[in-house]
Design an enzyme around this catalytic site. Structure first.
Site, PDB file in Angstrom:
ATOM      1  N   ALA A   1       0.849  -1.193   0.000  1.00 53.13           N
ATOM      2  CA  ALA A   1       0.000   0.000   0.000  1.00 53.13           C
ATOM      3  C   ALA A   1       0.887   1.247   0.000  1.00 53.13           C
ATOM      4  O   ALA A   1       2.090   1.175   0.220  1.00 53.13           O
ATOM      5  CB  ALA A   1      -0.913  -0.008   1.220  1.00 53.13           C
TER       6      ALA A   1
ATOM      7  N   ASP B   1      10.172 -19.222  13.979  1.00 56.17           N
ATOM      8  CA  ASP B   1       9.592 -19.577  12.679  1.00 56.17           C
ATOM      9  C   ASP B   1      10.522 -19.101  11.554  1.00 56.17           C
ATOM     10  O   ASP B   1      10.061 -18.591  10.534  1.00 56.17           O
ATOM     11  CB  ASP B   1       8.193 -18.962  12.545  1.00 56.17           C
TER      12      ASP B   1
HETATM   13 MG    MG Z   1       5.385 -16.199   7.364  1.00 55.89          MG
HETATM   14 MG    MG Z   2       3.421 -15.794  10.999  1.00 53.20          MG
END
Ligand code: MG
Ligand code: MG
Ligand code: ADP
Length: 278
Positions: free
Chosen positions: A24, A134
């Site tokens: 954006a 992660d």
């Molecule tokens: Mg991700």
């Molecule tokens: Mg995530």
């Protein structure tokens, strides 16, 4: 983004586990600035994942570093929670690795440049008490596409599973199976999240060098291979002895025997090409 007059949506950047990320323009800025906005739909979703959403915003906002995607602001629309972030125009490392080189892998010097930045950025996070949990190619972004031989800057993103030292540890392991450390797979409730991040860095390094994952099989074979740190080194890709030394000392199943942040930062392969005292 109809509810918000400050931003004009111009495209879509990616879909993740939890939502969509759009590109954006922030119309308040002169000149108007490009931003990335992560949209999480309100209602059940946010309620169900409240802890994770809160950690993502809290932990990532706390980190101010050129190698970490910064969060600018967070706002609510009628339908979504919107997280406004710095825009990384080079896309993610998964796509970058696929695009570069004829075999979907990076040459060793390129892989090292990315790995050095990953380690420096992650070291900063860990020092600030935040483990990412992660780390994977899709969650590492680049500030430009690396064309014209310019080396892109790495930007670590997606702190959706992150954990601060002071927060109680999540009972179940989080992350993405092929990147998960053995101790996370084994369901150790008290695993060291920072040591598990280092394992994921090893999986990332392997994937950049060889253009495939070190552990790649269907469950439950995948879990068995990870837990035994059972992987092979493709014979057709030439990698320097120092590089292999680093890789094999990171992909060690037992966390206590695995290289830590300080060991990596002193390793000859890591240090090559870094300015002295960096
Ligand atoms: Mg991700
Ligand atoms: Mg995530
Ligand atoms: P999820 O938590 O759902 O995995 P991510 O934060 O990882 O969401 O974003 C999903 C994808 O969107 C990323 O893998 C990346 O391709 C793209 N993306 C996310 N943030 C940005 C950003 N700031 N700039 C450019 N692309 C982004």
């Amino acid at each position: 983004l109809a509810d918000c007059r400050h931003f004009m949506q111009v495209g879509e950047l990616g879909h993740g586990t939890f939502g969509v990320v759009v590109k954006a323009i922030d119309l308040r800025e002169r000149p108007p600035r490009e931003v990335a906005i992560k949209l999480l739909s309100r209602g059940n979703f946010i309620k169900q994942y409240k802890t994770y959403v809160k950690r993502e915003i809290d932990n990532q906002s706390r980190l101010r570093h050129p190698l970490i995607v910064s969060i600018q602001e967070v706002f609510l629309t009628k339908s979504h929670l919107a997280i406004v972030m710095e825009y990384a125009r080079g896309g993610d490392l998964f796509n970058y690795t696929m695009r570069h080189g004829p075999h979907g892998r990076l040459i060793e010097q390129q892989a090292r440049w990315i790995f050095q930045q990953l380690i420096i950025g992650l070291d900063y996070c860990h020092r600030r008490g935040v483990a990412n949990r992660d780390l994977k190619l899709e969650n590492l972004l680049l500030d430009h596409d690396g064309k014209d031989g310019i080396r892109p800057l790495l930007k670590i993103c997606d702190f959706g599973y992150s954990k601060h030292d002071r927060s109680s540890s999540a009972k179940s392991g989080v992350g993405t199976p092929v990147y998960m450390a053995p101790e996370v797979i084994l369901g150790d409730n008290h695993y060291n999240a920072k040591k598990a991040d280092i394992w994921s860095c090893g999986v990332i390094l392997y994937s950049m060098l060889f253009g495939k994952y070190p552990f790649n099989a269907k469950e439950p074979r995948l879990a068995r291979r990870i837990v035994a740190a059972q992987y092979t080194l493709p014979a057709n890709v030439a990698v320097s002895p120092d590089c292999l030394d680093m890789l094999t000392k990171v992909l060690v199943a037992e966390p206590a025997q695995r290289m830590g942040m300080e060991d990596i930062k002193c390793h000859p392969w890591f240090l090559e090409g870094l300015p002295p005292g960096a």
